[in-house]
Design an enzyme around this catalytic site. Structure first.
Site, short mmCIF file in Angstrom:
data_model
loop_
_atom_site.label_atom_id
_atom_site.label_comp_id
_atom_site.label_asym_id
_atom_site.label_seq_id
_atom_site.Cartn_x
_atom_site.Cartn_y
_atom_site.Cartn_z
N ILE A 1 0.83 -1.21 0.00
CA ILE A 1 0.00 0.00 0.00
C ILE A 1 0.86 1.25 0.00
CG2 ILE A 1 -1.70 1.32 1.32
CD1 ILE A 1 -2.92 -1.32 2.24
N GLY A 2 1.92 1.24 0.80
CA GLY A 2 2.76 2.43 0.90
C GLY A 2 3.40 2.83 -0.41
N ASP B 1 12.45 -0.74 12.76
CA ASP B 1 11.27 -1.40 13.32
C ASP B 1 10.46 -0.39 14.13
OD1 ASP B 1 9.42 -3.02 14.67
OD2 ASP B 1 10.84 -4.67 14.84
N ALA C 1 1.91 -3.08 9.99
CA ALA C 1 1.13 -4.12 10.66
C ALA C 1 1.56 -5.49 10.16
CB ALA C 1 -0.37 -3.93 10.42
N GLU C 2 1.44 -6.47 11.03
CA GLU C 2 1.54 -7.86 10.61
C GLU C 2 0.15 -8.29 10.15
OE1 GLU C 2 4.08 -9.62 10.24
OE2 GLU C 2 5.65 -8.67 11.44
N SER D 1 -8.82 -2.97 9.27
CA SER D 1 -9.19 -4.13 8.45
C SER D 1 -10.63 -4.53 8.67
CB SER D 1 -8.27 -5.30 8.79
OG SER D 1 -8.74 -6.50 8.23
N TYR E 1 -5.43 -11.78 14.42
CA TYR E 1 -5.15 -10.60 13.60
C TYR E 1 -6.24 -9.54 13.76
CZ TYR E 1 -5.04 -7.69 9.41
OH TYR E 1 -5.05 -6.61 8.55
N ARG F 1 -16.27 -12.43 -0.74
CA ARG F 1 -15.30 -11.41 -0.38
C ARG F 1 -15.53 -10.16 -1.24
NH1 ARG F 1 -14.88 -14.20 3.37
NH2 ARG F 1 -13.03 -15.20 4.26
#
Length: 354
Positions: free
Chosen positions: A15-16, A60, A84-85, A128, A183, A251
């Site tokens: 996304i970045g 990090d 994010a993970e 999310s 998550y 989805r």
């Protein structure tokens, strides 16, 4: 006239990188903090897709020393928090990793902002659809709204995929969060931590709950995210795409270009502080429909149902974007077919560069 400064956490990811050209044209200074995790980045080299005007600091977000390095000389007006993970299935076996990055990483950032007296005017968080869990459903017999909760292992092992009712579209004003994965739980905690802090210090904040993002630039080596790219790679090898459950899982697939434009709106739009917006195509697509379209593009064998399941997966997830369209001033500009066309062309280019 350009705005002054923007900081993007996790900004060298999918996304970045897609967002970076928009930020470079919008801000005088853009700093990206990213640890270039090998699950996403095959090498620790700067991604070619990250705009050249964006400064990359490899570090990090969970490390206070990284934040001291950044904030000693850079005080951002806007922060876009992407770090994010991800990965529903992976979060079950690596819960600590997800909680550490998503929750502790956020608190370390906020502590550093206080420590350096670097309170931003606005924070934009990419959350999310996983925060909704199975979401809300309506009973067939009386149209009553209910929250079915998490599908049990026994239910899944017996092939009981659906609940007794009809799922409704996910929308923050109509559906309450009820995560069913580690998550999802960490992303909801991230929302709560950031919003509480921002309210206390007087920063504006905007939360975007993203549906299934796909498109050019998506990692082709990360097996825990990106079902669209996974399906494309299988079909490209002329393999039949395996469909979990009965293939009728629903989805909402949204092209990365539309995600980037939504984030830019969240940065620029006035009068939307403390708002939560659902960002998706607003169209429900079954995995069978998706797989059939991808298989047709590659002239691959028809998909086949395997009846397997993944723990922590929800049955259906799709959005109602009407509120986002009206108040964020955003709407998706690309269909699923257009997005698949762009992705498959990009995959072909990548395959030639390997």
């Amino acid at each position: 006239m350009k705005r002054h400064s923007c900081l993007v956490t996790g900004g060298a990811g999918f996304i970045g990188c897609a967002l970076s050209p928009k930020l470079a044209s919008e801000f005088e200074s853009v700093v990206v903090v990213d640890n270039l995790h090998p699950q996403i980045h095959a090498t620790r080299a700067r991604p070619a897709a990250l705009h050249e005007d964006c400064e990359l600091i490899v570090g990090d977000v969970c490390a206070p020393s990284v934040w001291d390095q950044v904030l000693d000389r850079f005080k951002p007006d806007v922060i876009v928090h992407l770090a994010a993970e991800t990965g529903t299935g992976q979060s079950l076996s690596e819960a600590t990793r997800h909680a550490h990055t998503n929750v502790v990483g956020t608190t370390v950032m906020l502590d550093a902002l206080m420590r350096h007296k670097a309170i931003p005017n606005r924070l934009v968080l990419t959350s999310s659809r996983a925060v909704y869990g199975e979401g809300a459903w309506r009973r067939r017999q009386n149209d009553e709204l209910f929250y079915p909760g998490q599908r049990s292992l026994q239910q899944l092992s017996q092939g009981q995929w659906d609940f007794d009712g009809q799922p409704i579209a996910m929308e923050a004003r109509n559906v309450q969060p009820a995560p069913v994965s580690v998550y999802g739980a960490t992303k909801l905690a991230q929302e709560h931590v950031l919003s509480s802090w921002a309210n206390a210090v007087g920063s504006e904040y905007v939360i975007l709950r993203l549906q299934n993002v796909f498109g050019p630039g998506q990692s082709l080596i990360n097996s825990y995210t990106g079902i669209v790219s996974l399906f494309c790679q299988l079909a490209r090898r002329k393999e039949s795409i395996p469909l979990y459950e009965d293939g009728l899982v629903q989805r909402d697939f949204i092209l990365i270009n539309d995600i980037a434009s939504a984030i830019l709106c969240a940065i620029k739009k006035e009068g939307i502080s403390r708002e939560v917006f659902d960002i998706g195509s607003g169209v429900s697509t079954t995995l069978e429909q998706l797989a059939n379209e991808i298989s047709a593009i590659y002239e691959a064998p028809a998909p086949h149902v395997v009846g397997k399941y993944r723990l922590g997966d929800v049955r259906h997830a799709f959005s109602d974007t009407s509120y986002s369209n009206k108040f964020l001033g955003w709407q998706p500009a690309h269909t699923l077919h257009e997005g698949l066309t762009a992705l498959t062309k990009w995959i072909e280019v990548q395959s030639k560069n390997v």
